[in-house]
Design a protein around this motif. Sequence first.
Motif, mmCIF file in Angstrom:
data_model
loop_
_atom_site.group_PDB
_atom_site.id
_atom_site.type_symbol
_atom_site.label_atom_id
_atom_site.label_comp_id
_atom_site.label_asym_id
_atom_site.label_seq_id
_atom_site.Cartn_x
_atom_site.Cartn_y
_atom_site.Cartn_z
ATOM 1 N N TYR A 95 0.460 -0.877 -0.117
ATOM 2 C CA TYR A 95 0.109 -0.160 0.665
ATOM 3 C C TYR A 95 0.352 0.778 -0.116
ATOM 4 C CZ TYR A 95 -3.857 3.735 1.248
ATOM 5 O OH TYR A 95 -4.763 4.391 1.369
ATOM 6 N N HIS A 104 1.191 3.895 -3.520
ATOM 7 C CA HIS A 104 0.701 5.411 -2.580
ATOM 8 C C HIS A 104 1.892 6.029 -2.584
ATOM 9 C CE1 HIS A 104 -3.669 4.549 -2.061
ATOM 10 N NE2 HIS A 104 -3.089 2.770 -2.187
ATOM 11 N N ASP A 122 -12.360 -10.522 -2.206
ATOM 12 C CA ASP A 122 -13.055 -8.852 -3.005
ATOM 13 C C ASP A 122 -12.927 -8.138 -2.242
ATOM 14 O OD1 ASP A 122 -12.818 -10.904 -4.977
ATOM 15 O OD2 ASP A 122 -15.207 -12.042 -4.397
ATOM 16 N N TRP A 128 -11.292 -5.845 0.075
ATOM 17 C CA TRP A 128 -10.512 -5.491 0.144
ATOM 18 C C TRP A 128 -9.457 -5.507 -1.051
ATOM 19 C CZ3 TRP A 128 -9.767 -3.105 4.016
ATOM 20 C CH2 TRP A 128 -10.004 -3.423 5.571
ATOM 21 N N SER A 129 -9.392 -5.681 -2.257
ATOM 22 C CA SER A 129 -9.526 -5.463 -3.714
ATOM 23 C C SER A 129 -9.414 -4.199 -3.871
ATOM 24 C CB SER A 129 -9.472 -6.522 -4.664
ATOM 25 O OG SER A 129 -8.645 -7.801 -4.261
ATOM 26 N N ARG A 130 -11.394 -4.375 -3.683
ATOM 27 C CA ARG A 130 -11.581 -3.136 -4.177
ATOM 28 C C ARG A 130 -11.792 -1.928 -3.543
ATOM 29 N NH1 ARG A 130 -16.652 -6.581 -4.660
ATOM 30 N NH2 ARG A 130 -17.074 -6.031 -2.107
ATOM 31 N N GLU A 131 -11.681 -2.184 -2.351
ATOM 32 C CA GLU A 131 -11.327 -0.643 -0.853
ATOM 33 C C GLU A 131 -9.413 -0.172 -1.775
ATOM 34 O OE1 GLU A 131 -12.894 1.627 2.058
ATOM 35 O OE2 GLU A 131 -13.766 -0.296 0.750
ATOM 36 N N LEU A 132 -8.976 -1.225 -2.126
ATOM 37 C CA LEU A 132 -7.944 -0.688 -1.855
ATOM 38 C C LEU A 132 -7.072 -0.889 -3.676
ATOM 39 C CD1 LEU A 132 -5.979 -3.290 0.953
ATOM 40 C CD2 LEU A 132 -6.542 -0.607 1.515
ATOM 41 N N ASN A 133 -7.977 -1.218 -4.096
ATOM 42 C CA ASN A 133 -7.830 -0.752 -5.921
ATOM 43 C C ASN A 133 -6.347 -2.186 -6.618
ATOM 44 O OD1 ASN A 133 -9.503 0.836 -6.320
ATOM 45 N ND2 ASN A 133 -8.406 2.187 -5.356
ATOM 46 N N PHE A 134 -5.965 -2.816 -6.014
ATOM 47 C CA PHE A 134 -4.952 -4.186 -6.005
ATOM 48 C C PHE A 134 -5.568 -5.541 -5.680
ATOM 49 C CE2 PHE A 134 -3.257 -2.700 -2.087
ATOM 50 C CZ PHE A 134 -3.233 -3.390 -1.360
ATOM 51 N N SER A 135 -4.531 -6.870 -6.253
ATOM 52 C CA SER A 135 -5.160 -7.664 -6.022
ATOM 53 C C SER A 135 -5.262 -8.234 -4.896
ATOM 54 C CB SER A 135 -4.799 -8.563 -7.220
ATOM 55 O OG SER A 135 -5.003 -10.042 -6.878
#
Length: 220
Positions: A38, A42, A70, A72-79
């Motif tokens: 993260y 960023h 799914d 956390w992937s959406r929330e953090l913008n990575f797989s």
Amino acid sequence: MPVLAWSTIDTVLLDMDGTLLDLHFDNHFWLEQLPQRYAELHGISRAMAELELQPLFEQHAGSLNWYCLDFWSRELNFSVRELKLETAHLIALRPDADTFLQAIKQAGKRVILITNAHRDSLSLKLERVELAPYFERLISSHDYGYPKENPQFWSALEADIGFSPQRSLFIDDTLSILRSARDFGVAHLLAVRQPDSRKGPRDTEEFAAVEDYRALLEGL
């Protein structure tokens, strides 16, 4: 270590992470690897990454989102699943967990895995540790829409597999989940003394705890 009254136990319900598998992989991922990635994405310091992530973690702890890759992937913008693959070599069985599983299965007990892990996380671990053959069912709380902390999980489990709480043993490393099972009426409950092999033993409060899986087999 308790001596279990095996003659009064028909069903053995087992957690996965921290119970059958060493929690070191998950702790390393959430506390080290994910904050580092993260920070890199960023362009911020590791300390700042942890400060930004902490409120998110606290907001969703104990909810189904907490365990959902799914989400956390959406929330953090990575797989998140792809990130987990980078340290999948850390996935490992706890000592003698396989000996315990084999023995209780051979003794004719129903053996069922119940985990809050997302199906993607479950499949990732099953690719590296051969657990599936020991179990009648592999159940993720995501199948029911409620985490194990929620009483509705236990109602859904009972409706699904038809087990008798009074004649069941449940082992989990999370005390709030054990309390939820106790409130539902599960009679035999055990915590895990040292879920993470890299950290010391912990206080399991009102629950007796597993320290050596071989010792649980006495009287089986």
